[in-house]
Scaffold this active site. Structure first.
Site, PDB file in Angstrom:
ATOM      1  N   GLU A  88       2.316  26.740 -61.852  1.00  0.00           N
ATOM      2  CA  GLU A  88       3.585  27.325 -62.278  1.00  0.00           C
ATOM      3  C   GLU A  88       3.889  26.909 -63.705  1.00  0.00           C
ATOM      4  OE1 GLU A  88       7.128  25.998 -60.328  1.00  0.00           O
ATOM      5  OE2 GLU A  88       6.722  23.878 -60.674  1.00  0.00           O
TER       6      GLU A  88
ATOM      7  N   ARG B  32       6.937  26.125 -66.076  1.00  0.00           N
ATOM      8  CA  ARG B  32       8.278  25.671 -65.714  1.00  0.00           C
ATOM      9  C   ARG B  32       9.345  25.931 -66.777  1.00  0.00           C
ATOM     10  NH1 ARG B  32       9.087  22.616 -61.565  1.00  0.00           N
ATOM     11  NH2 ARG B  32      10.706  21.357 -62.562  1.00  0.00           N
TER      12      ARG B  32
ATOM     13  N   GLU C 152      20.517  23.862 -54.717  1.00  0.00           N
ATOM     14  CA  GLU C 152      19.748  23.148 -55.733  1.00  0.00           C
ATOM     15  C   GLU C 152      20.490  21.857 -56.138  1.00  0.00           C
ATOM     16  OE1 GLU C 152      17.330  22.366 -57.607  1.00  0.00           O
ATOM     17  OE2 GLU C 152      15.828  23.760 -56.840  1.00  0.00           O
TER      18      GLU C 152
ATOM     19  N   ARG D  43       6.687  17.456 -62.377  1.00  0.00           N
ATOM     20  CA  ARG D  43       7.688  18.375 -62.918  1.00  0.00           C
ATOM     21  C   ARG D  43       8.108  18.050 -64.343  1.00  0.00           C
ATOM     22  NH1 ARG D  43       8.029  18.723 -57.494  1.00  0.00           N
ATOM     23  NH2 ARG D  43       8.768  20.692 -56.600  1.00  0.00           N
TER      24      ARG D  43
ATOM     25  N   HIS E 174      11.041  29.211 -62.882  1.00  0.00           N
ATOM     26  CA  HIS E 174       9.642  28.807 -62.872  1.00  0.00           C
ATOM     27  C   HIS E 174       8.791  29.975 -62.384  1.00  0.00           C
ATOM     28  CE1 HIS E 174      11.737  24.814 -61.633  1.00  0.00           C
ATOM     29  NE2 HIS E 174      11.850  25.027 -62.937  1.00  0.00           N
TER      30      HIS E 174
ATOM     31  N   ASP F  59      19.078  58.411 -75.086  1.00  0.00           N
ATOM     32  CA  ASP F  59      18.902  57.977 -76.469  1.00  0.00           C
ATOM     33  C   ASP F  59      18.367  56.549 -76.474  1.00  0.00           C
ATOM     34  OD1 ASP F  59      19.023  57.223 -79.092  1.00  0.00           O
ATOM     35  OD2 ASP F  59      21.170  57.569 -79.346  1.00  0.00           O
TER      36      ASP F  59
ATOM     37  N   GLU G 286      16.970  30.263 -59.906  1.00  0.00           N
ATOM     38  CA  GLU G 286      18.051  29.286 -59.811  1.00  0.00           C
ATOM     39  C   GLU G 286      19.312  29.891 -60.418  1.00  0.00           C
ATOM     40  OE1 GLU G 286      15.280  25.248 -60.040  1.00  0.00           O
ATOM     41  OE2 GLU G 286      16.325  25.938 -61.835  1.00  0.00           O
TER      42      GLU G 286
ATOM     43  N   GLU H 109      19.150  28.236 -55.164  1.00  0.00           N
ATOM     44  CA  GLU H 109      17.870  28.877 -55.488  1.00  0.00           C
ATOM     45  C   GLU H 109      17.489  29.861 -54.394  1.00  0.00           C
ATOM     46  OE1 GLU H 109      13.211  27.599 -55.546  1.00  0.00           O
ATOM     47  OE2 GLU H 109      14.538  26.425 -56.858  1.00  0.00           O
TER      48      GLU H 109
END
Length: 474
Positions: free
Chosen positions: A359, A361, A212, A340, A269, A53, A135, A220
Site C-alpha cells: 500500500e 500511504r 478510526e 506504517r 491509503h 462546455d 478515512e 473508515e
C-alpha cells in the site's frame, strides 16, 4: 439494442424512473451533473450523448470547448438520495468530430482507461487491482468564515473529548482513543452501516467499516479490491454516498486530510497489485516479504517519482498538514513490512499469492481519483521497465519505527515534500513517466500545475488565526 442498454431500460421501467442523471468529473475530481426527464431518454442519447462546455470543468481544451458526454450503461444505478425516482450514470467525454467522435484525452475517466491500455501494451500485466481506504470525519456542526474582519472555523462532534463536561451521558471518547471503539461511544454506527448498504447496492463490495483513531468523530470504510478504472468510478460514488448519507443523519462528512488540529488526519491509503492472465505478478515465495522482482521494481518507480506524485495524490495545501510525524502518516521515502512510518507498507496479513501486495500511504481523498490511480500505475510501470530496485537505491526495507530513530539517523532519510508548492515543483521537473504512451497529455499537466499554483498563492495571502496568536503583540 445491446444488453447493457436493455438493462438501463429495464431499470427505468422497474423503478418507475422519472429522471436520468449524468454524473461527470471536473479537474479537481468533483462531481458535476446534468439531468434529463426519463421520457426524453432513448438509445440515441446513449449513442450521441449530452453536450456540455468542457472549459467550465477546468480542462485545458485545445480544440473547441463544446464536448459531448457519452453515458456508460454499465454504471447505471438508482440514486438513493433523490426523492424523485432517478437513475444515474457516469461515462466518458468525447470531442465532437466527424465522421466519429473521439475521446477527450484530458477527461479523467479516459486517462485511467489509457493507463490500463498502456499497461497491456507494455506486456507487463492486463489488470491492476487496487483497494483505497476511506478515512473521514463525521461532525455534528461545522462552519467557517473568511472575511476581512473575521477569519476562522469551528466544528464539533458530540463524542469528542472536549464535550466531557456537557455531554450529560458520559459517552465521550478520550483524545486519540477512538480506534475500533464500541457502542455506546460509537454513536454513528447505523449511519456508517447504511453507507455500506448503499455501496453494496451500487455494486461496490465492502470489506468493513469501523471507528478510526481520532476521538473527534473519525471513521473508515474499506472496499474490497477492484479493477483500477472501475475503482476510480467507485471512489467517486463512495464519497458521494458518505456525504449524502451523513446529511440524512444530520451530520457533515469530510474526507479533508487534516480538519482537526492535534488529531489524526484522513488518508486514502491505496493497496495495489497486478495480474497477468489471471495470475499474480507480485507474488514470489523467495522474495522479500514474498514479493516478486516486478513488485519491487513497481515500488521503486513509486519511490523514485514520489515527490512529483504527491502533487497528484495530495493536491491540497491541507494535505501537507497531515503528512507530519506523530500521527501514523508517512513522512519517509521508503518501504517496509508492517511498518506504517514508511510511505510504502507491505501488509504481513496478505499471505495468499493472489493477495500479496503493498500500500502507498501518502494519498488522500482531495485527489482526483482518476488522475491518482493512473499516475500510480504509470510510476510503477516506469519502475518495472527501468528495473528501479528500491533496495539498491537506499529506500529500505526499513523494518524499524522511523519516527523513533535518533536525529542523526533521521537526517540520512529522504522525506516527502512538505508543501504543495514543493510537490508542484517536483511535478514540473519530473512528469515524463506520466506522458509516456500519451496517457497524460502535456497540456493537462501544465493546466493542473497552473491551477494548483493559483490555489497556493490565494491561500498564502490570507492571514491565519494562529498568526495573531504568535505575532499580534510583537
Amino acid at each position: 439494442m445491446n444488453k447493457s442498454i436493455e438493462r438501463v431500460m429495464s431499470l427505468i421501467k422497474e423503478h418507475d424512473v422519472k429522471m436520468i442523471d449524468f454524473k461527470m468529473v471536473d479537474i479537481n475530481g468533483q462531481y458535476r451533473h446534468v439531468t434529463i426527464p426519463a421520457c426524453s431518454f432513448s438509445e440515441d442519447v446513449m449513442r450521441d450523448g449530452i453536450g456540455f462546455d468542457a472549459s467550465n470543468y477546468g480542462y485545458a481544451v485545445v480544440e473547441k470547448s463544446d464536448m459531448v458526454f457519452i453515458p456508460d450503461p454499465d454504471t447505471a444505478m438508482i440514486d438513493p438520495f433523490c426523492e424523485i425516482p432517478t437513475l444515474t450514470m457516469s461515462g466518458n467525454a468525447m470531442i465532437i468530430d466527424y465522421p466519429e467522435n473521439r475521446p477527450l484525452a484530458q477527461y479523467p475517466r479516459n486517462i485511467t482507461l489509457a493507463a490500463e491500455q498502456y499497461m497491456r501494451d507494455c506486456g507487463i500485466a492486463d489488470t491492476m487491482l487496487i483497494l483505497p481506504e476511506f478515512e473521514f470525519y463525521l461532525f455534528d456542526q461545522v462552519g467557517w468564515e473568511v472575511q476581512p474582519y473575521s477569519i476562522g472555523m469551528s466544528l464539533d462532534a458530540k463524542q469528542a473529548y472536549w464535550n466531557s463536561a456537557t455531554d450529560g451521558m458520559g459517552n465521550v471518547v478520550p483524545k486519540q482513543k477512538n480506534y475500533h471503539i464500541a457502542k455506546p461511544f460509537d454513536t454513528s454506527y447505523e449511519c456508517r452501516s447504511e453507507m455500506c448498504m448503499h455501496m453494496e447496492n451500487a455494486g461496490i463490495a465492502v470489506k468493513y467499516h469501523h471507528p478510526e483513531v481520532s476521538a473527534s468523530g473519525q471513521f473508515e470504510i474499506e472496499p474490497k479490491l477492484g479493477e483500477m478504472s472501475k475503482m476510480a468510478d467507485a471512489t467517486m460514488m463512495i464519497k458521494y454516498i458518505i456525504k449524502n448519507t451523513a446529511a440524512k443523519y444530520g451530520k457533515s462528512a469530510t474526507l479533508m486530510p487534516k480538519p482537526v488540529y492535534g488529531e489524526a488526519g484522513n488518508g486514502m491509503h491505496v493497496h495495489m497489485l497486478l495480474l497477468k492472465d489471471g495470475q499474480p505478478v507480485f507474488s514470489d515465495d523467495n522474495g522479500y516479504s514474498h514479493l516478486s522482482r516486478e513488485a519491487h521494481y513497481f515500488m521503486g518507480g513509486l519511490l523514485k517519482h514520489i515527490a512529483s506524485l504527491c502533487a497528484i495524490t495530495n493536491p491540497s495545501t491541507n494535505s501537507f498538514k497531515r503528512l507530519v510525524p506523530g500521527f501514523e502518516a508517512p513522512v519517509t521515502v521508503g518501504y517496509a513490512t508492517s511498518n506504517r512510518s514508511a510511505v510504502i507498507r507491505i501488509p504481513a496479513y496478505a499471505k495468499q499469492p493472489s493477495e500479496r501486495r503493498f500500500e502507498l500511504r501518502n494519498p488522500d481523498a482531495t485527489c482526483n481519483p482518476y488522475f491518482c490511480y493512473a499516475a500510480l500505475l504509470m510510476a510503477g510501470i516506469d519502475g518495472i521497465k527501468n528495473k528501479i530496485d528500491p533496495h539498491e537505491n537506499g529506500w529500505g526495507p526499513y523494518d524499524v519505527n522511523l519516527y523513533n530513530l535518533p536525529e542523526e539517523e533521521k537526517k540520512k532519510l529522504k522525506g516527502l515534500p512538505t508543501s504543495l508548492d514543493e510537490a508542484l515543483d517536483a511535478l514540473e521537473a519530473d512528469h515524463d513517466y506520466l506522458t509516456a504512451g500519451g496517457v497524460f497529455p502535456e497540456h493537462l499537466i501544465t493546466k493542473f500545475i497552473a491551477t494548483k499554483r493559483a490555489e497556493c498563492r490565494d491561500i498564502a495571502k490570507i492571514p491565519h488565526p494562529v498568526e495573531f496568536e504568535r505575532y499580534y503583540n510583537l
